[in-house]
Write a protein that holds these residues in place. Structure first.
Motif, short mmCIF file in Angstrom:
data_model
loop_
_atom_site.label_atom_id
_atom_site.label_comp_id
_atom_site.label_asym_id
_atom_site.label_seq_id
_atom_site.Cartn_x
_atom_site.Cartn_y
_atom_site.Cartn_z
N PHE A 27 -2.91 -64.61 -58.97
CA PHE A 27 -1.93 -63.98 -58.16
C PHE A 27 -2.56 -64.21 -56.64
N ASP A 28 -1.21 -63.96 -55.69
CA ASP A 28 -1.67 -64.13 -54.25
C ASP A 28 -2.23 -62.85 -53.69
N PHE A 29 -3.69 -62.75 -54.32
CA PHE A 29 -4.47 -61.31 -53.71
C PHE A 29 -5.63 -61.82 -53.23
N VAL A 30 -6.38 -61.48 -52.28
CA VAL A 30 -7.68 -61.71 -51.81
C VAL A 30 -8.53 -60.74 -52.37
N HIS A 31 -9.50 -61.00 -53.10
CA HIS A 31 -10.69 -60.24 -53.49
C HIS A 31 -11.58 -59.79 -52.59
N LEU A 32 -11.50 -58.42 -52.31
CA LEU A 32 -12.70 -57.98 -51.21
C LEU A 32 -13.54 -56.93 -51.92
N SER A 33 -14.75 -57.22 -52.42
CA SER A 33 -15.66 -56.26 -53.07
C SER A 33 -16.50 -55.62 -52.15
N ALA A 34 -16.23 -54.05 -51.94
CA ALA A 34 -16.94 -53.24 -51.37
C ALA A 34 -18.43 -53.41 -51.25
N GLY A 35 -18.85 -53.45 -52.52
CA GLY A 35 -20.55 -53.80 -52.73
C GLY A 35 -20.82 -55.12 -52.24
N ASP A 36 -20.00 -56.18 -52.21
CA ASP A 36 -20.56 -57.21 -51.82
C ASP A 36 -20.53 -57.36 -50.34
N LEU A 37 -19.59 -56.75 -49.60
CA LEU A 37 -19.50 -56.69 -48.26
C LEU A 37 -20.78 -55.76 -47.79
#
Ligand code: UDP
Ligand code: MG
Length: 195
Positions: A27-37
């Motif tokens: 799907f057209d979503f960008v994955h942003l992981s708070a932990g990864d950031l």
């Protein structure tokens, strides 16, 4: 159009990151992981927050929202996309209040995706991930106990808050990734029709 977000929550090891990768492929979503950031910020040379972030992560505590929220905000601005999975946030009341202060007018929350998985299974997944070389300083039994306490005491109330608003979509996350994803998909198909 306002950027649209889905918050993705669940215990440590419930499979948030794994499922978010699958969702963002289909799907057209960008994955942003708070932990990864936060882990990226911790590694950034010259970061004034590096040590604080490491200490919080190791102790399973939550980093102050000003830091996390600004990392999420910057990552959203850097992207040319309009739909985001925000993985592992908001995790406590400070996170929720901070998001509402700064971001709620700038975004539209579509729903909260909640992965349900027993503590035993979550623990064994995280320990397995640690043993397989995740390199994460919190994939050990001592940190995991603290992460679970934080999850039960601080994160579950946030999920309950959104549940009362009718915004939670829950998925059982105790089976294999592909099987869980079959159920996850249903939350994302027809999104445009519903909204
Ligand atoms: N963390 C935080 N704020 C967030 C997200 C993560 O402080 O919004 C910290 C917290 O210490 C947490 C750790 O980062 O225990 C790891 O989070 P992550 O989401 O990567 O762990 P997961 O739940 O995916 O195992
Ligand atoms: Mg994760």
């Amino acid at each position: 159009m306002l950027p649209e977000v889905v918050f993705v929550l669940g215990a440590p090891g419930a499979g948030k990151g794994t499922q978010c990768s699958l969702i963002s492929e289909e799907f057209d979503f960008v994955h942003l992981s708070a932990g990864d950031l936060l882990r990226e910020e911790r590694q950034r040379p010259g970061s004034e927050y590096g040590e604080m972030i490491e200490e919080k992560i190791r102790n399973g505590e939550i980093v102050p929202v000003e830091v996390t929220c600004s990392l999420i905000h910057k990552a959203m601005e850097k992207s040319d996309k309009n739909r985001f999975l925000i993985d592992g946030f908001p995790r406590n009341k400070d996170n929720l209040d901070g998001w509402q202060r700064v971001m709620s007018d700038k975004t539209k929350l579509l729903f909260v995706l909640f992965f349900e998985c027993s503590r035993e299974l979550c623990t064994s997944r995280c320990l397995g991930r640690g043993a397989a070389g995740s390199g994460r300083s919190d994939d050990n039994l001592e940190s995991l106990q603290k992460r679970f306490n934080t999850y039960m005491n601080d994160t579950l109330p946030i999920i309950n808050h959104y549940d009362k608003l009718g915004m939670v979509r829950r998925v059982n996350a105790e089976s294999a990734p592909s099987e869980v994803f079959e159920h996850v998909k249903k939350c994302f198909t027809n999104l445009d029709v519903q909204s």
